[in-house]
Design an enzyme around this catalytic site. Structure first.
Site, mmCIF file in Angstrom:
data_model
loop_
_atom_site.group_PDB
_atom_site.id
_atom_site.type_symbol
_atom_site.label_atom_id
_atom_site.label_comp_id
_atom_site.label_asym_id
_atom_site.label_seq_id
_atom_site.Cartn_x
_atom_site.Cartn_y
_atom_site.Cartn_z
ATOM 1 C CE LYS A 367 -2.276 28.169 7.065
ATOM 2 N NZ LYS A 367 -1.889 29.431 7.691
ATOM 3 N NE ARG A 444 2.734 30.975 17.323
ATOM 4 C CZ ARG A 444 2.360 32.225 17.081
ATOM 5 N NH1 ARG A 444 2.036 33.044 18.055
ATOM 6 N NH2 ARG A 444 2.308 32.673 15.841
#
Length: 586
Positions: A367, A444
């Protein structure tokens, strides 16, 4: 890095002794060895956070890891992990507001049609009676302030020494015909704000007309949750003083069982407070280890069972998807399983699974740049915080008929020489292979193995909750969570719980026929991202591939987990605990 086993033992013992000497430290500095299976009241629980000294590994990599994490745990946690809980006694009486004598009286006022200030000042009901008793104080306060009676608005005035009431506060209810869950929550929250601002030890609250048992529950829970204060990391003059409030009396109360409603409100607010504590604390305080300790504490307090699977046990279960994410961090992963078992027959088995990334750097797809929010990635474990908060609430309420499993696959997503790379292929515990095209789509991957595990525990209905995608924020903003499910029955039950508790949620489409191809890989069974569009939908479709026969729903709370004005919101605890409670009635 070449430290022998005996030296490692000394390091570990030193840290544990240091941690034990300071109550402000994390519950345990180091935990090694096998899984922890404990039940409240048993002797095995008391040893849940210990480890055999002979379990210290001797190879170089593990030696370096133990030294680093032990010292980090001791050095970083200088403040308490949990905030202080307000201890406020709540009672009710049939005393009229106009007859009350005390420090602070809070009176409801409904907004008139057309925001007519003159009509507003012509108070009715309890406000009118209080106005007469206090020589026009209600009318004077309305006319001298910006108060218009809107839901959540308030105005306060100090009265003369001769008055039987020290301070008078007016709180808006909105339009009389819109006295609903949202308005009741705002009323309770405003009462808490007034209590904190006015620094009183006791106060009385007149309930608005039309307050049903359900609305009283919402109001009292909002009041208790609104008293939450997080000053753990403040020092000196910047640290807020403890709350003075000791008692709250509800006047003109016609609610059926006030005691039961208040206890339910306390259980819910306790879960919400835990959720806020976990989400708000920085990642050097809230590690997978600390989440595991929180689960152990819940089990001890509420009579539940807890099992903490360590890395080696997760490996034996084939959790390659979860462990693939954990490889880049010096913090060991923890797979947390809390189990609530009711007295009597079990009519339904359910599971709640929370994403537990205690920090998400993004991995090699790091990020970076404006808007990446890397500094806020402490809240990437918001799903696990909601899950553990709901577990505490359920453990306190002890609903009948439902066996509930609360599961968190917790780790950090960091970067080192062992971290997963873009292009790696992971194998989940059901044998499915996953091509990792983006290491920042990691949540996920952890949830996949947790879903498989939950269904193996016999769960008939499963909810996973996660701060999963920025795409959900783009679609629904910061106030609404997105919900996906292939079961209309399950989706309706969740929507009803969200409506009753006042948490905003919107059901989203799965669109498997249209977007299912996006998550298929050419070289593996699946890939962990889809195309540029429909990012939150393809994330949900990915999770669906790991469900076998159970009814399943996915809730994305990337938006409502955090509010820039107030911080952690505690979102999810109320909906999840209400849903679990109701599941036992079917």
């Amino acid at each position: 890095t070449q430290a022998p086993q005996t030296m490692l033992t000394k390091v570990a013992v030193g840290v544990v002794c240091c941690a034990g000497a300071a109550s402000a430290f994390a519950p345990s500095a180091v935990r090694l060895g096998g899984s922890t299976l404990a039940k409240a009241g048993s002797s095995s629980f008391l040893t849940a956070s210990t480890f055999p000294l002979t379990a210290a590994p001797s190879h170089t990599r593990a030696a370096r890891h133990l030294a680093l994490t032990s010292l980090r745990s001791a050095a970083d946690t200088l403040h308490p992990v949990k905030s202080e809980t307000a201890k406020v006694q709540i009672s009710s009486s049939e005393t009229a507001a106009s007859d009350y004598e005390g420090e602070l009286l809070i009176v409801p006022v409904c907004a008139p049609e057309g925001e007519d200030k003159e009509k507003l000042s012509e108070a009715s009901g309890a406000a009118k009676d209080v106005d007469g008793k206090l020589d026009g104080a209600v009318k004077d306060l309305i006319e001298s302030s910006e108060f218009k009676g809107g839901a959540g608005q308030a105005a306060t005035v100090r009265l003369s020494k001769a008055s039987p009431v020290g301070k008078l506060s007016l709180v808006g209810c909105g339009k009389a015909d819109k006295w609903d869950t949202a308005a009741a929550a705002k009323y309770g929250d405003q009462v808490a704000s007034i209590a904190k601002a006015e620094k009183v030890k006791s106060l009385a609250v007149q309930l608005p007309d039309g307050t049903t048992d359900a609305l009283f529950g919402v109001l009292s829970e909002a009041l208790l949750s609104g008293l939450y204060q997080d000053s753990r990391f403040k020092t000196g003059d910047g640290k807020p003083k403890p709350l003075k409030l000791e008692t709250v009396e509800f006047l003109g109360c016609s609610v059926g069982d006030v005691g039961a409603a208040v206890e339910k409100a306390r259980a819910t607010s306790s879960g919400v407070a835990l959720c806020k504590d976990l989400v708000s604390a920085p990642p050097n305080y809230i590690t997978p280890e600390v989440l595991a300790d929180s689960a152990i504490e819940i089990a001890k307090d509420c009579g539940m069972e807890v099992k903490i699977l360590e890395k080696d046990e997760c490996e034996k279960l084939g959790m390659g998807s979860f462990l693939g994410v954990a490889k880049g961090s010096s913090e060991p992963p923890k797979f947390i399983h809390l189990k609530y078992t009711p007295k009597g027959d079990v009519r339904k088995k359910v599971a709640v699974i929370g994403k537990g990334l205690t920090f998400d750097s993004g991995g090699y797809n790091i990020k970076a740049g404006p808007g990446s929010m890397i500094e806020m990635m402490k809240f990437d474990m918001g799903g696990s915080a909601a899950t553990l908060g709901a577990a505490r609430t359920i453990g306190m309420l002890k609903p009948e008929g439902v066996e509930a499993h609360f599961i968190v696959a917790s780790c950090e997503n960091m970067i080192n020489g062992e971290a997963m790379r873009p292009g790696d292929i992971l194998t989940a515990s059901n044998g499915k292979t996953i091509e990792v095209l983006n290491t920042d789509a990691e949540g996920r991957l952890t949830l996949a193995d947790a879903i498989i595990y939950a269904e193996k525990q016999g769960a008939e209905e499963i909810i996973d909750i996660a701060t999963l995608t920025g795409a959900c924020i783009i679609a629904l903003g910061n106030d609404y969570a997105g919900m996906w499910s292939g079961s209309d029955e399950l989706a309706s039950a969740i929507e009803e719980s969200a409506k009753v508790t006042g948490e905003k949620m919107w059901r989203m489409p799965l669109c498997e026929a249209e977007y299912g191809e996006q998550i298929k890989s050419k070289i593996a069974d699946l890939k962990n991202i889809g195309g540029r569009g429909a990012g939150s939908i393809t994330a949900a479709l990915f999770l669906k591939q790991f469900v076998d026969k159970a009814s399943w729903a996915h809730i994305d709370i990337a938006g409502p987990v955090w509010n820039d004005k107030i911080g952690a919101t505690g979102y999810g605890v109320k909906t999840l605990s209400d849903w679990v409670k109701n599941a036992g009635k079917k």
